[in-house]
Design an enzyme around this catalytic site. Structure first.
Site, PDB file in Angstrom:
ATOM      1  N   GLU A 130      46.934  59.985  36.207  1.00 17.12           N
ATOM      2  CA  GLU A 130      45.500  60.055  35.874  1.00 17.12           C
ATOM      3  C   GLU A 130      44.653  59.579  37.049  1.00 17.12           C
ATOM      4  O   GLU A 130      45.092  58.709  37.789  1.00 17.12           O
ATOM      5  CB  GLU A 130      45.215  59.115  34.679  1.00 17.12           C
ATOM      6  CG  GLU A 130      46.194  59.285  33.549  1.00 17.12           C
ATOM      7  CD  GLU A 130      46.113  58.181  32.484  1.00 17.12           C
ATOM      8  OE1 GLU A 130      45.247  57.294  32.603  1.00 17.12           O
ATOM      9  OE2 GLU A 130      46.918  58.233  31.550  1.00 17.12           O
ATOM     10  N   LYS A 132      42.042  57.281  38.880  1.00 17.72           N
ATOM     11  CA  LYS A 132      41.603  55.908  38.609  1.00 17.72           C
ATOM     12  C   LYS A 132      40.088  55.862  38.775  1.00 17.72           C
ATOM     13  O   LYS A 132      39.574  55.922  39.885  1.00 17.72           O
ATOM     14  CB  LYS A 132      42.283  54.932  39.568  1.00 17.72           C
ATOM     15  CG  LYS A 132      41.979  53.488  39.255  1.00 17.72           C
ATOM     16  CD  LYS A 132      42.889  52.563  40.048  1.00 17.72           C
ATOM     17  CE  LYS A 132      42.692  51.109  39.640  1.00 17.72           C
ATOM     18  NZ  LYS A 132      41.355  50.595  39.890  1.00 17.72           N
ATOM     19  N   ASP A 134      36.410  54.657  39.080  1.00 23.61           N
ATOM     20  CA  ASP A 134      35.814  53.434  39.613  1.00 23.61           C
ATOM     21  C   ASP A 134      34.561  53.091  38.816  1.00 23.61           C
ATOM     22  O   ASP A 134      33.440  53.368  39.232  1.00 23.61           O
ATOM     23  CB  ASP A 134      35.481  53.644  41.100  1.00 23.61           C
ATOM     24  CG  ASP A 134      35.208  52.327  41.790  1.00 23.61           C
ATOM     25  OD1 ASP A 134      35.438  51.269  41.175  1.00 23.61           O
ATOM     26  OD2 ASP A 134      34.775  52.352  42.960  1.00 23.61           O
ATOM     27  N   TYR A 242      41.386  56.103  28.073  1.00 24.93           N
ATOM     28  CA  TYR A 242      42.727  56.240  28.641  1.00 24.93           C
ATOM     29  C   TYR A 242      43.733  55.194  28.165  1.00 24.93           C
ATOM     30  O   TYR A 242      44.877  55.208  28.569  1.00 24.93           O
ATOM     31  CB  TYR A 242      42.682  56.239  30.171  1.00 24.93           C
ATOM     32  CG  TYR A 242      41.965  55.042  30.779  1.00 24.93           C
ATOM     33  CD1 TYR A 242      42.491  53.762  30.654  1.00 24.93           C
ATOM     34  CD2 TYR A 242      40.779  55.196  31.484  1.00 24.93           C
ATOM     35  CE1 TYR A 242      41.844  52.668  31.192  1.00 24.93           C
ATOM     36  CE2 TYR A 242      40.123  54.107  32.035  1.00 24.93           C
ATOM     37  CZ  TYR A 242      40.670  52.844  31.879  1.00 24.93           C
ATOM     38  OH  TYR A 242      40.031  51.765  32.405  1.00 24.93           O
ATOM     39  N   LYS A 330      46.447  53.652  45.260  1.00 26.67           N
ATOM     40  CA  LYS A 330      45.078  53.650  45.777  1.00 26.67           C
ATOM     41  C   LYS A 330      44.906  54.642  46.917  1.00 26.67           C
ATOM     42  O   LYS A 330      45.864  54.988  47.606  1.00 26.67           O
ATOM     43  CB  LYS A 330      44.705  52.245  46.278  1.00 26.67           C
ATOM     44  CG  LYS A 330      44.860  51.137  45.246  1.00 26.67           C
ATOM     45  CD  LYS A 330      43.897  51.255  44.097  1.00 26.67           C
ATOM     46  CE  LYS A 330      42.558  50.624  44.366  1.00 26.67           C
ATOM     47  NZ  LYS A 330      42.510  49.183  44.344  1.00 26.67           N
ATOM     48  N   CYS A 435      39.833  19.991  64.619  1.00 22.94           N
ATOM     49  CA  CYS A 435      39.285  20.568  63.391  1.00 22.94           C
ATOM     50  C   CYS A 435      37.768  20.371  63.377  1.00 22.94           C
ATOM     51  O   CYS A 435      37.284  19.308  63.779  1.00 22.94           O
ATOM     52  CB  CYS A 435      39.906  19.870  62.188  1.00 22.94           C
ATOM     53  SG  CYS A 435      39.234  20.458  60.634  1.00 22.94           S
ATOM     54  N   CYS A 437      36.041  19.621  61.049  1.00 27.89           N
ATOM     55  CA  CYS A 437      35.653  18.683  59.990  1.00 27.89           C
ATOM     56  C   CYS A 437      35.153  17.387  60.626  1.00 27.89           C
ATOM     57  O   CYS A 437      35.415  17.132  61.801  1.00 27.89           O
ATOM     58  CB  CYS A 437      36.807  18.419  59.030  1.00 27.89           C
ATOM     59  SG  CYS A 437      38.065  17.305  59.657  1.00 27.89           S
ATOM     60  N   CYS A 465      40.416  14.442  54.851  1.00 25.13           N
ATOM     61  CA  CYS A 465      39.525  15.491  55.333  1.00 25.13           C
ATOM     62  C   CYS A 465      38.562  15.937  54.233  1.00 25.13           C
ATOM     63  O   CYS A 465      38.978  16.479  53.222  1.00 25.13           O
ATOM     64  CB  CYS A 465      40.342  16.693  55.829  1.00 25.13           C
ATOM     65  SG  CYS A 465      39.309  18.129  56.176  1.00 25.13           S
TER      66      CYS A 465
HETATM   67  S1  IVH Z   1      45.182  51.718  32.601  1.00 30.46           S
HETATM   68  C1  IVH Z   1      47.366  47.776  31.427  1.00 30.46           C
HETATM   69  N1  IVH Z   1      44.102  53.929  33.480  1.00 30.46           N
HETATM   70  O1  IVH Z   1      41.729  50.134  36.697  1.00 30.46           O
HETATM   71  C2  IVH Z   1      46.544  48.635  32.304  1.00 30.46           C
HETATM   72  N2  IVH Z   1      43.131  51.867  34.171  1.00 30.46           N
HETATM   73  O2  IVH Z   1      43.331  47.858  37.981  1.00 30.46           O
HETATM   74  C3  IVH Z   1      45.419  49.283  31.628  1.00 30.46           C
HETATM   75  N3  IVH Z   1      41.138  52.113  35.569  1.00 30.46           N
HETATM   76  O3  IVH Z   1      40.955  47.460  34.598  1.00 30.46           O
HETATM   77  C4  IVH Z   1      44.595  50.088  32.534  1.00 30.46           C
HETATM   78  N4  IVH Z   1      41.107  54.320  35.578  1.00 30.46           N
HETATM   79  O4  IVH Z   1      39.287  49.379  34.727  1.00 30.46           O
HETATM   80  C5  IVH Z   1      44.052  52.579  33.494  1.00 30.46           C
HETATM   81  N5  IVH Z   1      43.231  55.968  34.122  1.00 30.46           N
HETATM   82  C6  IVH Z   1      43.175  54.647  34.133  1.00 30.46           C
HETATM   83  C7  IVH Z   1      42.175  53.936  34.843  1.00 30.46           C
HETATM   84  C8  IVH Z   1      42.194  52.531  34.843  1.00 30.46           C
HETATM   85  C9  IVH Z   1      40.496  53.208  35.989  1.00 30.46           C
HETATM   86  C10 IVH Z   1      40.756  50.733  35.885  1.00 30.46           C
HETATM   87  C11 IVH Z   1      40.599  49.835  34.707  1.00 30.46           C
HETATM   88  C12 IVH Z   1      41.533  48.679  34.927  1.00 30.46           C
HETATM   89  C13 IVH Z   1      41.797  48.772  36.381  1.00 30.46           C
HETATM   90  C14 IVH Z   1      43.179  48.228  36.672  1.00 30.46           C
END
Ligand code: IVH
Length: 713
Positions: A130, A132, A134, A242, A330, A435, A437, A465
């Site tokens: 899926e 991710k 933002d 999701y 990422k 340092c 400090c 310190c």
């Molecule tokens: S699954 C247990 N699916 O990424 C994990 N997260 O770093 C549940 N996010 O806090 C998250 N797209 O805000 C999941 N397709 C996706 C996502 C997703 C964005 C975000 C979400 C989460 C963060 C995790």
């Protein structure tokens, strides 16, 4: 803390010079409040006081537009301040994801799953891949199909109640469609703003002289944090479903099945989601989505892979705060080029001297960056490997053009230097021998622990310190530790300077001693803020064991390790006794600590070093007199093996060793590595050797794998 004089002259009467000074002063003050509010969650002024500062700042910029430079807060800060949302406790914690950056990280991820589940090479694992998104993660709770609460993620355990605002989002159903809706359904997903809507919103904001947002994520956050839902309603927000939290029934047995079910219920799910069957397919998905990224109408920062089968997800479970069954792959971090103006030294909690690059401000991925870490002395000299990607032999000089990188929430880093642009007068940097400090102690070079690049320089001032003491106090009160609202960096510096708070226990004595100090006399403190601070401190007189251990500031003991120690020992008494024994070199106590999941030699040595110092023991003892430490949550105390110590040996046939250990721990048992008289069960498979003999010697109950499975079933 230096106080800058407040200019009360009405904005209309300010001269250009006065306006410049006042604008700069307000900029520092507002940025401080923003940090305390957004990052530390510890504001020290009321909403009204804050709004007044903002108004004055904006009025000055309106009269003197030249002051609106790149540094201007009107460009920098995302969310409009709206405070005081009620807190909501998540019944099922909202976790985060582990990150993969390189393709090999993804291969490792799949390999780990295979090993954990003991799958044959030909057995296929199906993944849901899926994008991710933002945005902001959100948990929507439906009872009997009706939306009752919407909460932000917060720290994962407790978020903010933004129900009224969420109800204004068209893509969030007020009522779930379909016939068989579980009594409780918690749908989780991401709230986001499209890029087009973000640009339109900013145009509108600009025309109205209102705040400009840095990126779509900030504008979504700012829109959700409005006190007036009408404002949220005027901001177009979307929602992709999701994941889920508490469910009284499960309508599907796979991630993809759940996604389909969300669609039936009336949610929007991401159309790019795809089923993949191999590492190669996952990587191809990543490449394809990365190509599409710029053309998508919403921001994404990577892709997420999830094991599709929910029974496998359950078996895989979690490692502290992240699931073993999912990972975020990422996209490369965003980079920018700028000039290095100076290098300053920062002294950390444990005395480490970190060089910080002061940069000509530059925008990176929507955020303005003017500081970045340079890691350590060797990094600047260009020696000690390429761990953080500065190429061997390239040193960094003041005046150089450097490449900086920002990735997610991590501190920006200097990752490269552009040698072609090096000016003739670029100055090599000499790491200080003393340092900075007030003690001006000698700086020593120290080898770093495994995995770290370059040597570390440390201040030898240790307990004397003041920089280190202050850093420790800051960590102690910070959000992940004691989480004391209103006690941020600035307050701690001030209280330390006044000698009111010299160590953690003093925080809890502030109120009793306030007769002497008169906190109210301080600038910036009114009766209300003092009352709030004392209330916030009192609220934390009871604390969870993992937070307490983390807050002690033991080297090598971060949040995850603290949690492992807390879970492993269960109570402060048990941990403290064990730590003191470890310090004395007690072999059994050391073996017991070593047997805990995620704890090894480095942590054990750090615990021993910490409790070996009488100064630290004193700090801890005085602190424990002030607070109540709750026992750690045992995952399941009603299981037959809760509290028991078990050891696995020999070959297991039904599950891998890792899975067996994780299951035992989930049921509240301690999975140890060696047999002692404290062992309750030895689970012995074929080929068991010395451990079996040892168990027989101590009269430990020996079980076969099947007997064990029966016991825990
Ligand atoms: S699954 C247990 N699916 O990424 C994990 N997260 O770093 C549940 N996010 O806090 C998250 N797209 O805000 C999941 N397709 C996706 C996502 C997703 C964005 C975000 C979400 C989460 C963060 C995790």
């Amino acid at each position: 803390m230096a106080k800058i004089k407040t200019d009360k002259t009405p904005v209309e009467l300010l001269t250009a010079r006065q306006a410049r000074t006042e604008h700069a002063r307000l900029q520092v003050e507002i940025a401080g409040h923003d940090k305390r509010y957004y990052q530390d969650d510890a504001p020290v002024v009321s909403d009204a006081e804050y709004d007044d500062l903002r108004k004055r700042y904006n009025a000055i910029e309106a009269r003197f537009p030249d002051l609106r430079t790149l540094e201007s807060l009107s460009l920098k800060v995302g969310a409009a301040p709206a405070r005081g949302f009620a807190k909501v406790r998540h019944v099922v914690r909202m976790l985060s994801l582990d990150n993969a950056f390189a393709e090999d990280d993804v291969r490792d991820f799949v390999g780990r799953i295979r090993r954990f589940l003991n799958l044959g090479e030909d057995e296929k694992i199906t993944f849901s891949a899926e994008p991710k998104i933002d945005g902001l993660s959100m948990s929507l709770r439906y009872e009997n199909g009706e939306l009752v609460t919407a909460a932000t993620r917060g720290d994962g355990e407790e978020g903010e109640d933004v129900t009224a605002n969420i109800r204004t989002i068209g893509e969030v159903p007020q009522k779930l469609k379909g016939k068989h809706i579980p009594r409780v359904t918690e749908v989780r997903g991401e709230v986001y703003m499209t890029k087009a809507d973000f640009l339109k919103l900013n145009e509108r904001q600009k025309a109205a002289g209102e705040q400009i947002f840095a990126n779509p994520r900030n504008s979504a956050a700012g829109s959700l944090r409005q006190k007036d839902p009408k404002i949220t309603a005027s901001r177009p927000l979307g929602f992709f479903a999701y994941a889920w939290g508490e469910m009284t029934e499960m309508p599907a047995d796979s991630q993809s099945g759940m996604i389909k079910w969300f669609e039936h219920c009336g949610f929007t799910t991401n159309p790019l989601t795809k089923i993949c069957h191999s590492v190669e397919e996952l990587l191809a998905f990543h490449r394809k989505i990365e190509e599409q990224r710029a053309g998508l109408d919403y921001d994404i920062d990577g892709v997420v892979y999830k094991v599709d089968r929910l029974d496998w997800q359950e078996r895989l479970g979690f490692v502290s705060r992240t699931p073993r069954w999912a990972i975020a792959h990422k996209f490369p971090a965003e980079r920018a080029m700028t000039r290095l103006e100076a290098i300053d030294i920062q002294v950390g909690r444990t005395g480490t001297l970190t060089p910080v690059a002061r940069l000509e401000s530059v925008g990176v991925g929507g955020v303005i960056v003017s500081n970045a870490t340079l890691h350590n002395e060797d990094y600047i000299k260009g020696i000690g490997g390429d761990g953080a990607s500065l190429r061997e032999g390239r040193d960094i000089r003041i005046g150089d053009t450097v490449i900086i990188q920002r990735a997610g929430d991590v501190i920006p880093q200097v990752v490269d230097v552009v040698l072609d642009k090096r000016p003739k007068d670029a100055k090599p940097y000499h790491f200080p021998k003393k340092c900075p400090c007030p003690l001006k102690t000698d700086v020593v070079r120290e080898a770093t622990s495994a995995g770290e690049e370059g040597a570390r320089n440390r201040c030898t001032g240790e307990f004397a310190c003041p920089f280190q003491k202050i850093q420790h106090l800051i960590q102690f009160a910070s959000r992940r530790a004691f989480d004391i609202e209103g006690l941020g960096e600035k307050q701690i510096e001030l209280f330390f300077e006044k000698e009111w708070v010299k160590e953690p226990a003093d925080i809890f004595k502030l109120q009793a001693r306030n007769g002497k100090h008169k906190l109210e006399d301080l600038e910036g403190y009114g009766e209300t803020s003092v009352r709030n601070l004392f209330a916030a401190i009192d609220e934390r007189r009871t604390i969870s064991l993992e937070r307490f251990i983390y807050a002690l500031g033991i080297r090598q003991v971060g949040e995850t390790t603290a949690l492992a120690l807390a879970r492993g020992y269960g109570s402060w008494q048990a941990f403290h006794d064990a730590a003191l024994k470890v310090t004395k070199g007690d072999a059994e106590a050391i073996a017991e600590m070593d047997a805990l999941d995620q704890i090894g030699d480095t942590v054990i040595a750090a615990v021993a070093a910490y409790f070996g110092e009488s100064h630290n023991r004193g700090i801890v003892e005085r602190l424990t007199r002030e607070v109540t430490i709750l026992d750690a949550e045992k995952p399941k105390t009603d299981s037959k093996v809760a509290g028991k110590t078990v050891v696995f040996t020999g070959a297991l046939e039904k599950m891998t060793r890792d899975e067996a250990k994780a299951t035992a721990e989930r049921l509240g048992a301690k999975a140890a590595g060696s047999v002692s008289k404290k062992t309750d069960y030895l689970i012995a498979g074929p080929g068991a050797g010395s451990k079996l003999a040892e168990a027989q010697k101590h009269g430990v109950t020996v079980l076969t794998e099947d007997e064990w499975l029966k016991l825990i079933s």
